[in-house]
Enzyme design. Structure first.
Site, PDB file in Angstrom:
ATOM      1  N   LYS A 175       0.861  -1.179   0.000  1.00  0.00           N
ATOM      2  CA  LYS A 175       0.000   0.000   0.000  1.00  0.00           C
ATOM      3  C   LYS A 175       0.895   1.226   0.000  1.00  0.00           C
ATOM      4  O   LYS A 175       1.497   1.565   1.009  1.00  0.00           O
ATOM      5  CB  LYS A 175      -0.889   0.027   1.242  1.00  0.00           C
ATOM      6  N   GLU A 250      10.282   0.800  10.390  1.00  0.00           N
ATOM      7  CA  GLU A 250      11.284   1.853  10.227  1.00  0.00           C
ATOM      8  C   GLU A 250      10.530   3.150  10.461  1.00  0.00           C
ATOM      9  O   GLU A 250       9.791   3.618   9.611  1.00  0.00           O
ATOM     10  CB  GLU A 250      11.879   1.734   8.826  1.00  0.00           C
ATOM     11  N   CYS A 284      13.838  10.323   6.994  1.00  0.00           N
ATOM     12  CA  CYS A 284      13.879   9.902   8.401  1.00  0.00           C
ATOM     13  C   CYS A 284      15.307   9.889   8.929  1.00  0.00           C
ATOM     14  O   CYS A 284      15.513   9.834  10.137  1.00  0.00           O
ATOM     15  CB  CYS A 284      13.205   8.554   8.563  1.00  0.00           C
ATOM     16  N   GLU A 381      10.893  15.364  15.271  1.00  0.00           N
ATOM     17  CA  GLU A 381      11.457  15.223  13.935  1.00  0.00           C
ATOM     18  C   GLU A 381      10.924  16.401  13.111  1.00  0.00           C
ATOM     19  O   GLU A 381       9.716  16.537  12.926  1.00  0.00           O
ATOM     20  CB  GLU A 381      10.969  13.882  13.371  1.00  0.00           C
TER      21      GLU A 381
HETATM   22  P1  ADP Z   1       3.423  10.602   7.413  1.00  0.00           P
HETATM   23  O1  ADP Z   1       2.802  11.367   8.535  1.00  0.00           O
HETATM   24  O2  ADP Z   1       4.832  10.905   7.179  1.00  0.00           O
HETATM   25  O3  ADP Z   1       2.607  10.579   6.159  1.00  0.00           O
HETATM   26  P2  ADP Z   1       2.355   8.051   8.112  1.00  0.00           P
HETATM   27  O4  ADP Z   1       2.856   7.097   9.134  1.00  0.00           O
HETATM   28  O5  ADP Z   1       1.022   8.678   8.348  1.00  0.00           O
HETATM   29  O6  ADP Z   1       3.486   9.114   7.950  1.00  0.00           O
HETATM   30  O7  ADP Z   1       2.317   7.397   6.687  1.00  0.00           O
HETATM   31  C1  ADP Z   1       3.125   6.320   6.259  1.00  0.00           C
HETATM   32  C2  ADP Z   1       2.247   5.272   5.600  1.00  0.00           C
HETATM   33  O8  ADP Z   1       1.331   4.779   6.582  1.00  0.00           O
HETATM   34  C3  ADP Z   1       1.402   5.797   4.455  1.00  0.00           C
HETATM   35  O9  ADP Z   1       1.301   4.796   3.458  1.00  0.00           O
HETATM   36  C4  ADP Z   1       0.068   6.029   5.117  1.00  0.00           C
HETATM   37  O10 ADP Z   1      -1.019   6.001   4.218  1.00  0.00           O
HETATM   38  C5  ADP Z   1       0.029   4.843   6.050  1.00  0.00           C
HETATM   39  N1  ADP Z   1      -0.949   4.970   7.158  1.00  0.00           N
HETATM   40  C6  ADP Z   1      -1.457   6.092   7.722  1.00  0.00           C
HETATM   41  N2  ADP Z   1      -2.347   5.775   8.682  1.00  0.00           N
HETATM   42  C7  ADP Z   1      -2.399   4.417   8.738  1.00  0.00           C
HETATM   43  C8  ADP Z   1      -3.145   3.465   9.513  1.00  0.00           C
HETATM   44  N3  ADP Z   1      -4.009   3.854  10.447  1.00  0.00           N
HETATM   45  N4  ADP Z   1      -2.921   2.148   9.291  1.00  0.00           N
HETATM   46  C9  ADP Z   1      -2.040   1.740   8.356  1.00  0.00           C
HETATM   47  N5  ADP Z   1      -1.325   2.584   7.573  1.00  0.00           N
HETATM   48  C10 ADP Z   1      -1.504   3.901   7.759  1.00  0.00           C
END
Ligand code: ADP
Length: 476
Positions: A175, A250, A284, A381
């Site tokens: 995803k 990560e 990161c 960060e």
């Molecule tokens: P950022 O804030 O840098 O976008 P995220 O951790 O929100 O970092 O995003 C990293 C990945 O995690 C993206 O693919 C995002 O769509 C996904 N993501 C965000 N929320 C969820 C969730 N509740 N469960 C699984 N994946 C998620």
């Protein structure tokens, strides 16, 4: 540029959402609408999972040499199509085209390196205590693996998970981040062109929480590799409990960059520019805190400011650009909020104070001194083009300051004395330490963190181990 792929890859077919719903993808530099990707429903996610399950036996038992050849071909195709791919990354992510080209070649390296590793998954034979017994250890793929990837390196973060998983004999569902799905879908096209069988790689787009929880709840998915925020990483740890799923995480970082009094300052500033401003500070492993010996702090700051002033902020497609836009308005608001709190807390803006009032995604690079451990800017960060400088007197103080964070991903250390640098590096609580170096990422090296930066490693032979399980055979 050819027409972009904007459908999901499920069981070897390009699919729209059954409901027809889509999510728009926009260019962060211009706001221009680039494409719409499917917002698939849960049944389609389950279909992707089932197709990876169906494809597993044939892929896992295919001779490693043949799996390796497909991986190699994906890497070669990435190189051949590097200009097209780099342009797509810049369009949806914003980074300068030069950096996008670097990301494509870095991604191709993972496919090439893991294609060489796929044929070297050796087991063990262990001497037994009994004369009539033999002990064998097999290494087998863990099974169906899934990946959730971020927007900052839209193709590289996917490549390093996918290449390791496929090399190990796993099948795969990914995803990508909603901000940058197009590069991932491009990679899916290359996988097909390289002859990857249907169902071995599936790419799904849509609601992150729904897709994430569906992957996590599925007993078919045996492992999830995630790169992203610590907050979502913690949620995935909680969600992994019910199926006892293996995780590689990560997460966030808060990288210190320690400059000792015997450092080559020109070289340190060279490393600082790359380690701080690459991808507009949205990596990161970006330097978050410069910790500089007080005797060289003024010279280091002057050199850093001079080099930073020369950086050009603009559209990544423009050749002159060294810093592109932040990914979206929310990212800008977060950086501006951190800058305002640093200003309120009494930090000194040496360069770029106007960024405190930025209303555009193009943030000018900022250099701040007099930063203290009590400030928000020290703890969080930043994820923007903001250099913060604090000073120290002794090596022990530098180590304590560097370790003063919940994170433990990357740290950097500049010194003219190798033995002094090694003694400090051994005491830094980080998964990776660059000594006189900030370009630390490489397919053959184990990338990953400790503390709240996560666990597991990507790249190197350790990266493939994360997709393997041991099976011990006791033969009497
Ligand atoms: P950022 O804030 O840098 O976008 P995220 O951790 O929100 O970092 O995003 C990293 C990945 O995690 C993206 O693919 C995002 O769509 C996904 N993501 C965000 N929320 C969820 C969730 N509740 N469960 C699984 N994946 C998620």
């Amino acid at each position: 540029m050819k027409k972009m792929q904007s459908l999901c890859l499920i069981n070897g077919e390009w699919r729209a959402a059954r409901s027809g719903s889509t999510i728009p993808v926009t260019n962060p530099a211009t706001g221009e609408h680039l494409a719409d990707v499917p917002q698939i429903d849960q049944e389609q996610v389950l279909e992707a999972i089932r197709s990876a399950e169906t494809a597993l036996p044939a892929w896992q038992h295919r001779p490693a040499r043949e799996r390796a050849q497909v991986l190699r071909r994906i890497g070669d195709l990435l190189q051949e199509r590097q200009d097209e791919c780099a342009q797509l990354i810049t369009l949806e992510q914003g980074k300068p085209l030069r950096e996008s080209l670097g990301e494509v070649s870095y991604s191709a390296n993972y496919f090439q390196w893991f294609s060489e590793e796929a044929v070297r998954i050796y087991g063990e034979i262990i001497p037994s205590d009994s004369a009539n017994k033999r002990i064998f250890v097999l290494k087998q793929p863990i099974g169906v693996a899934a990946a959730i990837t971020p927007w900052n390196f839209p193709i590289a973060m996917l490549a390093r998970k996918m290449a390791a998983a496929l090399a190990a004999g796993c099948t795969f569902i990914a995803k990508p981040a909603p901000e940058t799905p197009l590069s991932a879908l491009f990679l899916g096209e290359l996988c097909q062109e390289a002859g990857l069988p249907a169902g071995v790689v599936n790419l799904v787009t849509g609601d992150a929480a729904m897709i994430g929880s569906t992957l996590m709840a599925s007993p078919i998915v045996k492992k999830v590799s995630f790169t992203g925020s610590t907050e979502v990483g913690k949620l995935l740890i909680r969600q992994s409990a019910d199926t006892v799923k293996k995780l590689t995480l990560e997460l966030g970082g808060n990288a210190p960059f320690v400059v000792l009094d015997d450092a080559d300052l020109e070289k340190a500033v060279e490393g600082a520019i790359y380690g701080k401003y690459r991808n507009a500070g949205q990596t990161c492993i970006c330097v978050n805190r410069f910790l500089v010996h007080e005797s060289v702090a003024q010279t280091f700051t002057d050199l850093l400011v001079a080099r930073t002033r020369a950086l050009v902020v603009g559209n990544g497609l423009d050749e002159k650009t060294s810093i592109g836009p932040l990914i979206n308005d929310a990212a800008r608001d977060k950086v501006v909020g951190i800058l305002q709190s640093a200003s309120n807390d009494g930090a000194t803006f040496v360069l770029g104070q106007e960024a405190c009032a930025a209303t555009s995604r193009f943030i000018p690079p900022v250099v701040i001194s007099q930063v203290k451990p009590s400030m928000r800017i020290w703890k969080e960060e930043i994820f923007g083009p903001v250099a913060t400088i604090a000073t120290f007197r002794t090596d022990a103080e530098a180590i304590a300051l560097a370790n003063d964070t919940q994170y433990g991903l990357a740290a950097y250390l500049y010194s003219g004395s190798l033995s002094r640098a090694l003694a400090i590096a051994e005491r830094l609580e980080y998964g990776m330490v660059g000594i006189n170096d900030t370009a630390i990422s490489a397919a053959q090296a184990p990338f990953g963190g400790i503390k709240q930066s996560g666990f597991g490693r990507e790249g190197s032979a350790h990266g493939i181990e994360d997709y393997l399980v041991l099976k011990y055979l006791s033969v009497a």
